[in-house]
Design an enzyme around this catalytic site. Sequence first.
Site, PDB file in Angstrom:
ATOM      1  N   SER A 181       0.625  -1.389   0.350  1.00  0.00           N
ATOM      2  CA  SER A 181       0.131   0.343   0.078  1.00  0.00           C
ATOM      3  C   SER A 181       0.781   1.181   0.189  1.00  0.00           C
ATOM      4  CB  SER A 181      -0.532   0.297   1.325  1.00  0.00           C
ATOM      5  OG  SER A 181      -2.110   0.450   0.793  1.00  0.00           O
ATOM      6  N   ASP A 383      -8.801  -6.323  -4.995  1.00  0.00           N
ATOM      7  CA  ASP A 383      -8.392  -5.908  -4.078  1.00  0.00           C
ATOM      8  C   ASP A 383      -9.552  -3.933  -4.592  1.00  0.00           C
ATOM      9  OD1 ASP A 383      -7.103  -3.282  -3.264  1.00  0.00           O
ATOM     10  OD2 ASP A 383      -5.232  -3.258  -3.273  1.00  0.00           O
ATOM     11  N   HIS A 436      -6.822  -6.414  -0.867  1.00  0.00           N
ATOM     12  CA  HIS A 436      -5.394  -5.804  -0.162  1.00  0.00           C
ATOM     13  C   HIS A 436      -4.220  -6.698   0.004  1.00  0.00           C
ATOM     14  CE1 HIS A 436      -3.761  -1.756  -0.773  1.00  0.00           C
ATOM     15  NE2 HIS A 436      -3.871  -1.712   0.394  1.00  0.00           N
TER      16      HIS A 436
END
Length: 459
Positions: A181, A383, A436
């Site tokens: 991320s 995601d 994710h």
Amino acid sequence: MASTPSLTLLLALVLPLIPLAVAAPEKHLVTHLPGFDGALPSKHYAGYITVDESNGRRLFYYLVLSERDPAADPVVLWLNGGPGCSSFDGFVYENGPFNFERGSTPGGLPKLHLNPYSWSKVSSMIYLDSPAGVGMSYSLNKSDYTTGDLKTAADAHTFLLKWFELYPEFQSNPFYISGESYAGIYIPTLADEVVKGTQKALKPKINLKDVSAACHGTFWGKVNDVCQEKIDRVRWELKDLNTYNILAPCYHHPEVQETAFVNSSLPSSFRKLGETERPFPVRKRMAGLSWPLGLPVSSGHVTLWPELGGRSLPCTSDELATIWLDDEDVRAVIHAKPKSLIGSWELNTARIDYTHDTGSMVEYHKKFTATGYRVLIYSGDHDLCIPFTGTEAWVRSLGYRVVDSWRPWHFGGQVAGYTQGYDHNLTFLTIKGSGHTVPEYKPKESLAFYTHWLFGEKI
């Protein structure tokens, strides 16, 4: 123009072999962990490294030595993103040495079981809470909690220099930086600090040898007024949609389900997406951690998760990590400060005021790959926080020639995702059925591609 990507980068560094004695600090040794019965699968160390003496700014790390050959295996730094997310997110829920299970009583201490797909099976893992104010890291001067990309990178570089002084026995091991991320901004900027430090002959010297990237990315293009109107209309139509409950039910808060899954017309294959063998269900299920529409990362103040104006995350739960890391016995054995000094542990903190002050990461990656470093960019294909289509577009924006056309990669006789290779040793890879946090959704497949890539084998 491509915006700054949020990506995961594995940065391989090799330190010169220096004839120093083994010096792992015994005061940082973790001898046992509450909730786990039995001997630890490898040696664990944890504690603080001070990166600013005058302000008392200290970063917390947790080290898990490789279960295979710690003297020779790579050392990997893991960074969660946010910004403001503790790297215990990775330790507890993703690629750490344990699977966590709810305690025997409500709110009771979680039970820990060995994770057969921990990344410490093949590498030593350093989980770092960064910047100060995140997780167990803190400063005695609260002004340090106003920070940004450049300050975070500088502190992480200072941490690395001091960490390798503390653990000189690992200075000859290949060293990688990984994360997910917003760590896609942490990592290239940290790598830049490492390169500048080498040019200044800082000790211990860090010789940049290889870059591998596991990357979540975003791609935002400029649009005209007509296109923007259509985008705004889509956002309006989707405003009441629970994106956390599209392909699978809410495990943790079933009362908020909009439709009983048992009556769903979805095929059985969809119902199993995101399921694992772990005793605690995937927190975010299929949809991943869906970042609100219209909030791309741009220069200036970065909106943190707790700042999202009361938006709830109805199908998430971080109760296990919070209960375990707020237990004072746990804090004592991992050498973390008590709650009376640094407060309760938070997965995503609101303590910091964070500024994105480095611009696009495109030039960073072009610099790495142009000098021969390997890069692996991966993304879960479910995601919704940073969809893989955006990551793929961001990779293409680098303008590199395709040398290995789009093809499936396999695990256990099944298609586990797709991959495409570019020149300059750049690879893009997707993981089927993952949200994710890829190692959380697909632990077996994650360890497989991680191991293959780490040791230079074809995925």
